[in-house]
Design a protein around this motif. Structure first.
Motif, PDB file in Angstrom:
ATOM      1  N   ASP A 147     -21.082  24.781  -6.086  1.00  0.00           N
ATOM      2  CA  ASP A 147     -20.628  24.135  -4.863  1.00  0.00           C
ATOM      3  C   ASP A 147     -21.536  24.610  -3.728  1.00  0.00           C
ATOM      4  O   ASP A 147     -22.532  25.289  -3.967  1.00  0.00           O
ATOM      5  N   GLU A 148     -21.188  24.261  -2.510  1.00  0.00           N
ATOM      6  CA  GLU A 148     -22.031  24.625  -1.372  1.00  0.00           C
ATOM      7  C   GLU A 148     -22.195  26.139  -1.240  1.00  0.00           C
ATOM      8  O   GLU A 148     -23.272  26.642  -0.939  1.00  0.00           O
ATOM      9  N   ALA A 149     -21.120  26.878  -1.507  1.00  0.00           N
ATOM     10  CA  ALA A 149     -21.176  28.336  -1.402  1.00  0.00           C
ATOM     11  C   ALA A 149     -21.877  28.979  -2.604  1.00  0.00           C
ATOM     12  O   ALA A 149     -22.388  30.085  -2.508  1.00  0.00           O
ATOM     13  N   ASN A 150     -21.873  28.284  -3.729  1.00  0.00           N
ATOM     14  CA  ASN A 150     -22.499  28.779  -4.958  1.00  0.00           C
ATOM     15  C   ASN A 150     -23.427  27.710  -5.526  1.00  0.00           C
ATOM     16  O   ASN A 150     -23.054  26.985  -6.446  1.00  0.00           O
ATOM     17  N   PRO A 151     -24.635  27.607  -4.989  1.00  0.00           N
ATOM     18  CA  PRO A 151     -25.558  26.574  -5.474  1.00  0.00           C
ATOM     19  C   PRO A 151     -26.018  26.866  -6.903  1.00  0.00           C
ATOM     20  O   PRO A 151     -25.865  27.991  -7.407  1.00  0.00           O
ATOM     21  N   LYS A 152     -26.558  25.842  -7.533  1.00  0.00           N
ATOM     22  CA  LYS A 152     -27.083  25.975  -8.890  1.00  0.00           C
ATOM     23  C   LYS A 152     -28.193  27.020  -8.886  1.00  0.00           C
ATOM     24  O   LYS A 152     -29.150  26.926  -8.127  1.00  0.00           O
ATOM     25  N   ARG A 153     -28.058  28.048  -9.746  1.00  0.00           N
ATOM     26  CA  ARG A 153     -28.988  29.172  -9.763  1.00  0.00           C
ATOM     27  C   ARG A 153     -30.018  29.099 -10.891  1.00  0.00           C
ATOM     28  O   ARG A 153     -30.987  29.859 -10.877  1.00  0.00           O
ATOM     29  N   TYR A 154     -29.794  28.230 -11.870  1.00  0.00           N
ATOM     30  CA  TYR A 154     -30.680  28.155 -13.033  1.00  0.00           C
ATOM     31  C   TYR A 154     -31.003  26.703 -13.357  1.00  0.00           C
ATOM     32  O   TYR A 154     -30.142  25.837 -13.239  1.00  0.00           O
ATOM     33  N   MET A 155     -32.222  26.467 -13.782  1.00  0.00           N
ATOM     34  CA  MET A 155     -32.578  25.135 -14.242  1.00  0.00           C
ATOM     35  C   MET A 155     -32.034  24.926 -15.653  1.00  0.00           C
ATOM     36  O   MET A 155     -31.787  25.887 -16.378  1.00  0.00           O
ATOM     37  N   ASP A 156     -31.831  23.667 -16.007  1.00  0.00           N
ATOM     38  CA  ASP A 156     -31.383  23.331 -17.348  1.00  0.00           C
ATOM     39  C   ASP A 156     -32.467  23.775 -18.339  1.00  0.00           C
ATOM     40  O   ASP A 156     -33.662  23.761 -18.025  1.00  0.00           O
ATOM     41  N   THR A 157     -32.038  24.146 -19.517  1.00  0.00           N
ATOM     42  CA  THR A 157     -33.002  24.597 -20.521  1.00  0.00           C
ATOM     43  C   THR A 157     -32.526  24.198 -21.909  1.00  0.00           C
ATOM     44  O   THR A 157     -31.390  23.779 -22.088  1.00  0.00           O
ATOM     45  N   ASP A 158     -33.411  24.326 -22.854  1.00  0.00           N
ATOM     46  CA  ASP A 158     -33.075  24.027 -24.247  1.00  0.00           C
ATOM     47  C   ASP A 158     -33.911  24.913 -25.162  1.00  0.00           C
ATOM     48  O   ASP A 158     -34.762  25.683 -24.704  1.00  0.00           O
ATOM     49  N   PHE A 159     -33.655  24.801 -26.444  1.00  0.00           N
ATOM     50  CA  PHE A 159     -34.329  25.662 -27.404  1.00  0.00           C
ATOM     51  C   PHE A 159     -35.838  25.398 -27.432  1.00  0.00           C
ATOM     52  O   PHE A 159     -36.636  26.321 -27.571  1.00  0.00           O
ATOM     53  N   GLY A 160     -36.234  24.133 -27.251  1.00  0.00           N
ATOM     54  CA  GLY A 160     -37.654  23.796 -27.212  1.00  0.00           C
ATOM     55  C   GLY A 160     -38.375  24.517 -26.075  1.00  0.00           C
ATOM     56  O   GLY A 160     -39.496  25.017 -26.251  1.00  0.00           O
ATOM     57  N   SER A 161     -37.738  24.591 -24.906  1.00  0.00           N
ATOM     58  CA  SER A 161     -38.328  25.312 -23.769  1.00  0.00           C
ATOM     59  C   SER A 161     -38.480  26.793 -24.090  1.00  0.00           C
ATOM     60  O   SER A 161     -39.488  27.416 -23.750  1.00  0.00           O
ATOM     61  N   PHE A 162     -37.470  27.341 -24.744  1.00  0.00           N
ATOM     62  CA  PHE A 162     -37.521  28.748 -25.136  1.00  0.00           C
ATOM     63  C   PHE A 162     -38.673  28.989 -26.113  1.00  0.00           C
ATOM     64  O   PHE A 162     -39.459  29.920 -25.944  1.00  0.00           O
ATOM     65  N   LEU A 163     -38.787  28.142 -27.138  1.00  0.00           N
ATOM     66  CA  LEU A 163     -39.867  28.305 -28.121  1.00  0.00           C
ATOM     67  C   LEU A 163     -41.233  28.171 -27.469  1.00  0.00           C
ATOM     68  O   LEU A 163     -42.153  28.941 -27.777  1.00  0.00           O
ATOM     69  N   ALA A 164     -41.382  27.212 -26.568  1.00  0.00           N
ATOM     70  CA  ALA A 164     -42.657  27.047 -25.867  1.00  0.00           C
ATOM     71  C   ALA A 164     -42.976  28.292 -25.047  1.00  0.00           C
ATOM     72  O   ALA A 164     -44.125  28.745 -25.006  1.00  0.00           O
ATOM     73  N   TYR A 165     -41.980  28.853 -24.415  1.00  0.00           N
ATOM     74  CA  TYR A 165     -42.180  30.050 -23.598  1.00  0.00           C
ATOM     75  C   TYR A 165     -42.599  31.233 -24.459  1.00  0.00           C
ATOM     76  O   TYR A 165     -43.588  31.899 -24.176  1.00  0.00           O
ATOM     77  N   VAL A 166     -41.846  31.506 -25.522  1.00  0.00           N
ATOM     78  CA  VAL A 166     -42.131  32.697 -26.332  1.00  0.00           C
ATOM     79  C   VAL A 166     -43.397  32.550 -27.166  1.00  0.00           C
ATOM     80  O   VAL A 166     -43.984  33.542 -27.568  1.00  0.00           O
ATOM     81  N   SER A 167     -43.840  31.329 -27.414  1.00  0.00           N
ATOM     82  CA  SER A 167     -45.066  31.158 -28.197  1.00  0.00           C
ATOM     83  C   SER A 167     -46.324  31.397 -27.358  1.00  0.00           C
ATOM     84  O   SER A 167     -47.407  31.548 -27.903  1.00  0.00           O
ATOM     85  N   THR A 168     -46.172  31.463 -26.042  1.00  0.00           N
ATOM     86  CA  THR A 168     -47.340  31.655 -25.176  1.00  0.00           C
ATOM     87  C   THR A 168     -47.446  33.057 -24.601  1.00  0.00           C
ATOM     88  O   THR A 168     -48.411  33.372 -23.919  1.00  0.00           O
ATOM     89  N   ARG A 169     -46.446  33.897 -24.853  1.00  0.00           N
ATOM     90  CA  ARG A 169     -46.493  35.256 -24.299  1.00  0.00           C
ATOM     91  C   ARG A 169     -45.555  36.161 -25.074  1.00  0.00           C
ATOM     92  O   ARG A 169     -44.653  35.711 -25.756  1.00  0.00           O
ATOM     93  N   GLU A 170     -45.775  37.440 -24.931  1.00  0.00           N
ATOM     94  CA  GLU A 170     -44.868  38.415 -25.518  1.00  0.00           C
ATOM     95  C   GLU A 170     -43.685  38.558 -24.570  1.00  0.00           C
ATOM     96  O   GLU A 170     -43.863  38.836 -23.385  1.00  0.00           O
ATOM     97  N   THR A 171     -42.491  38.333 -25.095  1.00  0.00           N
ATOM     98  CA  THR A 171     -41.318  38.412 -24.217  1.00  0.00           C
ATOM     99  C   THR A 171     -40.890  39.867 -24.067  1.00  0.00           C
ATOM    100  O   THR A 171     -40.851  40.620 -25.024  1.00  0.00           O
ATOM    101  N   LYS A 172     -40.617  40.210 -22.850  1.00  0.00           N
ATOM    102  CA  LYS A 172     -40.124  41.545 -22.536  1.00  0.00           C
ATOM    103  C   LYS A 172     -39.049  41.410 -21.476  1.00  0.00           C
ATOM    104  O   LYS A 172     -39.083  40.511 -20.654  1.00  0.00           O
TER     105      LYS A 172
END
Length: 185
Positions: A147-172
Motif C-alpha cells: 500500500d502507500e505506506a508499504n510500497p512494493k520492495r521486490y521485483m517479481d522473479t522466477d526460477f529462470g531468473s535465479f538460474l540465469a543469475y547463478v550461472s553468471t556469478r558465484e553466489t554469496k
C-alpha cells in the motif's frame, strides 16, 4: 504456511473466509504442487578448520527450509552482523525462512543468512529439505501487503531468473535477493 499467512494478516482462520480469498488459496495450492528438494550434507572432520568453511554464507532460494542436523555443531546464522552457532537439538528441525518468503511477505519475514563450519574432531551430517513454488511460477510480493505506506520492495522473479543469475556469478550471502530489491533499506 497457513500460520505464516495468518501472522501476516492475509489469511483468515475460518474456512468461509479462506474460500473467499483466492490469492491465499492460490499460494497454498501452488505450494501444494510446488518443488521440494532434499539435500544431504556430509562434512568430514577437518584438522585445520580455520582454513576452510563447510559451506559459504548464503540464504536459501525457496520459501522454507527444514533442516535436520546431527549433534555436531557447525550451522551458524548471522544475527546483528555476528555469527551465532545454532545448537543442535536431538530430533528437532531447524526452520529457515528463504528468499521467496521474504519476497512474498514484502520484507516482513527475512531470509536467513547462514553458513556451516567444519569440525576439527568430528564429522557432521545434515539433511535439508527445501520447499517452494513450482519452478514455472512467479514469486512476487503479496498485493495485500502493498500500500502507500508499504510500497512494493521486490521485483517479481522466477526460477529462470535465479538460474540465469547463478550461472553468471558465484553466489554469496544474499546476492540474488539483493538483486531483486526495488527499495534498499
Amino acid at each position: 504456511m497457513e500460520a505464516i499467512l495468518q501472522s501476516l494478516g492475509i489469511m483468515e482462520s475460518n474456512q468461509e473466509e479462506k474460500d473467499k480469498n483466492n490469492e491465499n488459496n492460490n499460494i497454498m495450492k501452488e505450494l501444494d504442487n510446488g518443488s521440494q528438494m532434499l539435500v544431504s550434507n556430509f562434512y568430514p572432520q577437518c584438522p585445520e578448520p580455520n582454513l576452510t568453511l563447510g559451506m559459504h554464507p548464503h540464504s536459501d532460494y525457496g520459501f522454507l527450509t527444514l533442516l535436520l542436523q546431527d549433534e555436531v555443531e557447525g550451522l551458524q546464522i548471522q544475527f546483528k552482523d555476528k555469527w551465532v552457532t545454532v545448537q543442535p537439538i536431538p530430533n528437532a528441525f531447524v526452520v529457515n525462512v528463504g528468499d521467496h518468503l521474504e519476497i512474498y511477505s514484502n520484507g516482513k519475514y527475512k531470509s536467513v543468512l547462514h553458513r556451516v563450519l567444519v569440525n576439527e574432531a568430528r564429522s557432521r551430517v545434515s539433511v535439508a529439505t527445501l520447499y517452494s513454488l513450482p519452478f514455472n511460477c512467479t514469486v512476487k510480493p503479496s498485493p495485500k501487503l502493498i500500500d502507500e505506506a508499504n510500497p512494493k520492495r521486490y521485483m517479481d522473479t522466477d526460477f529462470g531468473s535465479f538460474l540465469a543469475y547463478v550461472s553468471t556469478r558465484e553466489t554469496k550471502k544474499k546476492d540474488f535477493l539483493e538483486s531483486r530489491k526495488l527499495i534498499h533499506t
